[in-house]
Design a protein around this motif. Structure first.
Motif, PDB file in Angstrom:
ATOM      1  N   THR A  25       0.978  -1.070  -0.056  1.00 57.25           N
ATOM      2  CA  THR A  25      -0.092   0.058  -0.008  1.00 57.25           C
ATOM      3  C   THR A  25       0.828   1.311   0.107  1.00 57.25           C
ATOM      4  O   THR A  25       1.822   1.520   0.870  1.00 57.25           O
ATOM      5  N   ARG A  26       0.708   2.058  -0.974  1.00 57.71           N
ATOM      6  CA  ARG A  26       1.324   3.318  -1.260  1.00 57.71           C
ATOM      7  C   ARG A  26       0.723   4.411  -1.541  1.00 57.71           C
ATOM      8  O   ARG A  26      -0.349   4.168  -2.244  1.00 57.71           O
ATOM      9  N   GLU A  27       1.296   5.541  -0.947  1.00 53.70           N
ATOM     10  CA  GLU A  27       0.502   6.784  -1.252  1.00 53.70           C
ATOM     11  C   GLU A  27       0.588   7.185  -2.774  1.00 53.70           C
ATOM     12  O   GLU A  27       1.684   7.017  -3.551  1.00 53.70           O
ATOM     13  N   ALA A  28      -0.337   7.727  -3.393  1.00 54.57           N
ATOM     14  CA  ALA A  28      -0.293   7.892  -4.960  1.00 54.57           C
ATOM     15  C   ALA A  28       0.798   9.116  -5.291  1.00 54.57           C
ATOM     16  O   ALA A  28       1.420   8.778  -6.249  1.00 54.57           O
ATOM     17  N   GLY A  29       0.928   9.829  -4.244  1.00 54.28           N
ATOM     18  CA  GLY A  29       2.259  10.828  -4.421  1.00 54.28           C
ATOM     19  C   GLY A  29       3.580  10.236  -4.449  1.00 54.28           C
ATOM     20  O   GLY A  29       4.412  10.548  -5.088  1.00 54.28           O
ATOM     21  N   TRP A  30       3.624   9.270  -3.701  1.00 53.42           N
ATOM     22  CA  TRP A  30       4.808   8.368  -3.445  1.00 53.42           C
ATOM     23  C   TRP A  30       5.098   7.689  -4.844  1.00 53.42           C
ATOM     24  O   TRP A  30       6.197   7.573  -5.690  1.00 53.42           O
ATOM     25  N   LEU A  31       4.049   7.179  -5.566  1.00 55.84           N
ATOM     26  CA  LEU A  31       4.126   6.340  -6.862  1.00 55.84           C
ATOM     27  C   LEU A  31       4.595   7.239  -7.910  1.00 55.84           C
ATOM     28  O   LEU A  31       5.270   6.780  -8.631  1.00 55.84           O
ATOM     29  N   ILE A  32       3.890   8.339  -7.924  1.00 60.01           N
ATOM     30  CA  ILE A  32       4.394   9.170  -9.294  1.00 60.01           C
ATOM     31  C   ILE A  32       5.698   9.962  -9.151  1.00 60.01           C
ATOM     32  O   ILE A  32       6.511  10.360  -9.858  1.00 60.01           O
ATOM     33  N   GLN A  33       6.544   9.714  -7.850  1.00 61.87           N
ATOM     34  CA  GLN A  33       7.879  10.308  -7.620  1.00 61.87           C
ATOM     35  C   GLN A  33       8.677   9.194  -7.771  1.00 61.87           C
ATOM     36  O   GLN A  33       9.937   9.283  -7.820  1.00 61.87           O
ATOM     37  N   GLN A  34       8.456   8.028  -8.096  1.00 61.67           N
ATOM     38  CA  GLN A  34       9.463   6.903  -8.273  1.00 61.67           C
ATOM     39  C   GLN A  34      10.140   7.155  -9.818  1.00 61.67           C
ATOM     40  O   GLN A  34       9.466   7.636 -10.689  1.00 61.67           O
TER      41      GLN A  34
ATOM     42  N   PRO B 159      -6.803  -1.451  -7.828  1.00 61.03           N
ATOM     43  CA  PRO B 159      -5.072  -1.525  -7.643  1.00 61.03           C
ATOM     44  C   PRO B 159      -4.320  -1.485  -9.028  1.00 61.03           C
ATOM     45  O   PRO B 159      -5.040  -1.375  -9.933  1.00 61.03           O
ATOM     46  N   ILE B 160      -2.958  -0.996  -8.525  1.00 62.93           N
ATOM     47  CA  ILE B 160      -1.828  -0.812  -9.838  1.00 62.93           C
ATOM     48  C   ILE B 160      -0.999  -2.134  -9.884  1.00 62.93           C
ATOM     49  O   ILE B 160      -0.583  -2.739  -8.751  1.00 62.93           O
ATOM     50  N   LEU B 161      -0.776  -2.455 -11.048  1.00 63.92           N
ATOM     51  CA  LEU B 161       0.357  -3.487 -11.202  1.00 63.92           C
ATOM     52  C   LEU B 161       1.716  -2.882 -11.574  1.00 63.92           C
ATOM     53  O   LEU B 161       1.633  -2.205 -12.616  1.00 63.92           O
ATOM     54  N   VAL B 162       2.656  -2.997 -10.986  1.00 58.58           N
ATOM     55  CA  VAL B 162       3.951  -2.687 -11.404  1.00 58.58           C
ATOM     56  C   VAL B 162       5.188  -3.506 -11.331  1.00 58.58           C
ATOM     57  O   VAL B 162       5.043  -4.646 -10.980  1.00 58.58           O
ATOM     58  N   MET B 163       6.140  -3.220 -12.241  1.00 60.51           N
ATOM     59  CA  MET B 163       7.429  -3.692 -12.362  1.00 60.51           C
ATOM     60  C   MET B 163       8.462  -3.814 -10.932  1.00 60.51           C
ATOM     61  O   MET B 163       7.843  -2.845 -10.177  1.00 60.51           O
TER      62      MET B 163
ATOM     63  N   MET C 274      -0.721  19.772  -3.525  1.00 61.10           N
ATOM     64  CA  MET C 274      -1.764  19.888  -2.463  1.00 61.10           C
ATOM     65  C   MET C 274      -3.056  19.054  -2.330  1.00 61.10           C
ATOM     66  O   MET C 274      -3.818  19.181  -1.456  1.00 61.10           O
ATOM     67  N   HIS C 275      -3.520  18.539  -3.371  1.00 58.96           N
ATOM     68  CA  HIS C 275      -4.441  17.676  -3.474  1.00 58.96           C
ATOM     69  C   HIS C 275      -4.507  16.342  -2.584  1.00 58.96           C
ATOM     70  O   HIS C 275      -3.706  15.735  -2.554  1.00 58.96           O
ATOM     71  N   PRO C 276      -5.712  16.239  -1.915  1.00 59.88           N
ATOM     72  CA  PRO C 276      -5.751  14.943  -0.961  1.00 59.88           C
ATOM     73  C   PRO C 276      -5.471  13.669  -1.918  1.00 59.88           C
ATOM     74  O   PRO C 276      -5.011  12.522  -1.251  1.00 59.88           O
ATOM     75  N   ILE C 277      -5.824  13.518  -3.290  1.00 56.29           N
ATOM     76  CA  ILE C 277      -5.411  12.313  -3.934  1.00 56.29           C
ATOM     77  C   ILE C 277      -4.161  12.105  -3.743  1.00 56.29           C
ATOM     78  O   ILE C 277      -3.884  10.760  -3.714  1.00 56.29           O
ATOM     79  N   LEU C 278      -3.140  12.817  -3.555  1.00 55.43           N
ATOM     80  CA  LEU C 278      -1.782  12.530  -3.428  1.00 55.43           C
ATOM     81  C   LEU C 278      -1.356  11.874  -2.280  1.00 55.43           C
ATOM     82  O   LEU C 278      -0.419  11.009  -1.988  1.00 55.43           O
ATOM     83  N   LYS C 279      -2.440  11.859  -1.210  1.00 58.13           N
ATOM     84  CA  LYS C 279      -2.015  11.053   0.282  1.00 58.13           C
ATOM     85  C   LYS C 279      -2.794   9.906   0.003  1.00 58.13           C
ATOM     86  O   LYS C 279      -2.670   8.985   0.991  1.00 58.13           O
ATOM     87  N   GLN C 280      -3.686   9.493  -1.029  1.00 62.56           N
ATOM     88  CA  GLN C 280      -4.605   8.348  -0.767  1.00 62.56           C
ATOM     89  C   GLN C 280      -3.774   7.165  -0.959  1.00 62.56           C
ATOM     90  O   GLN C 280      -2.671   7.066  -1.697  1.00 62.56           O
ATOM     91  N   GLN C 281      -4.174   6.109  -0.218  1.00 58.72           N
ATOM     92  CA  GLN C 281      -3.414   4.852  -0.064  1.00 58.72           C
ATOM     93  C   GLN C 281      -3.811   4.052  -1.268  1.00 58.72           C
ATOM     94  O   GLN C 281      -5.133   3.944  -1.660  1.00 58.72           O
ATOM     95  N   VAL C 282      -2.925   3.489  -2.100  1.00 54.74           N
ATOM     96  CA  VAL C 282      -3.295   2.874  -3.296  1.00 54.74           C
ATOM     97  C   VAL C 282      -2.710   1.458  -3.026  1.00 54.74           C
ATOM     98  O   VAL C 282      -1.541   1.125  -2.529  1.00 54.74           O
ATOM     99  N   ARG C 283      -3.537   0.358  -3.580  1.00 53.16           N
ATOM    100  CA  ARG C 283      -3.070  -1.095  -3.454  1.00 53.16           C
ATOM    101  C   ARG C 283      -2.310  -1.235  -4.592  1.00 53.16           C
ATOM    102  O   ARG C 283      -2.473  -0.869  -5.603  1.00 53.16           O
ATOM    103  N   VAL C 284      -0.969  -1.705  -4.207  1.00 54.58           N
ATOM    104  CA  VAL C 284      -0.100  -2.072  -5.513  1.00 54.58           C
ATOM    105  C   VAL C 284       0.528  -3.442  -5.378  1.00 54.58           C
ATOM    106  O   VAL C 284       0.908  -3.916  -4.390  1.00 54.58           O
TER     107      VAL C 284
END
Length: 163
Positions: free
Chosen positions: A22-31, A59-63, A88-98
């Motif tokens: 489980t990762r924040e959307a904001g964390w995923l886009i920073q990879q 959920p999102i499927l990743v390498m 600053m949008h709350p979606i960036l803090k949303q927990q995403v199943r990965v």
């Protein structure tokens, strides 16, 4: 790829080993791999609006390097939201199943001497894994909504991914 198969059929696929996070959307886009390549993914305004209203539901499927096989358009929409709301949008803090592949199981295709075939074989492999993944793990109240976004996204002007 917009196909779905029965969940029971998808569960028969020899899906490579994965680890769920489980990762924040904001964390995923920073990879790094995604951050270096998101500009190759076209923005879907309708998907941006849906994410603003509903967030990331599937959920999102990743390498192993966190680059999405399934979910790149949703993450690209998050980048657009980040830009519009200055991060600053709350979606960036949303927990995403990965769902993350433990290793690059597709690297066996690199043994083939013809690079064009290698590339096509990997593309087909990823598309088949995506179909199985969506069929097993997407719980959709309205599956046609996601399929419409997928179809619309496939018809946009994509650029080749770097690296």
């Amino acid at each position: 790829m917009t196909n779905r198969i029965k969940k029971e059929t998808a569960e028969l696929v020899a899906f490579p080993p994965v680890t769920w996070y489980t990762r924040e959307a904001g964390w995923l886009i920073q990879q790094e791999t995604f951050a270096d390549n998101f500009h190759n993914i076209p923005v879907q305004d309708a998907l941006v609006q849906d994410l603003l209203k509903n967030g990331i539901e599937a959920p999102i499927l990743v390498m192993p390097n966190w680059y999405p096989i399934c979910g790149s358009q949703r993450l690209r929409a998050c980048v657009d939201i980040c830009d519009k709301f200055m991060g600053m949008h709350p979606i960036l803090k949303q927990q995403v199943r990965v769902c993350r592949f433990d290793k690059e199981y597709w690297n066996v295709f690199d043994l083939w001497p013809e690079k064009e075939f290698t590339s096509k074989a990997k593309q087909v492999y990823f598309q088949m894994l995506e179909i199985a993944f969506k069929s097993m793990y997407f719980i959709e109240d309205d599956p046609m909504k996601m399929i419409k976004y997928e179809t619309d996204g496939d018809n946009l002007n994509w650029k080749a991914r770097d690296g």
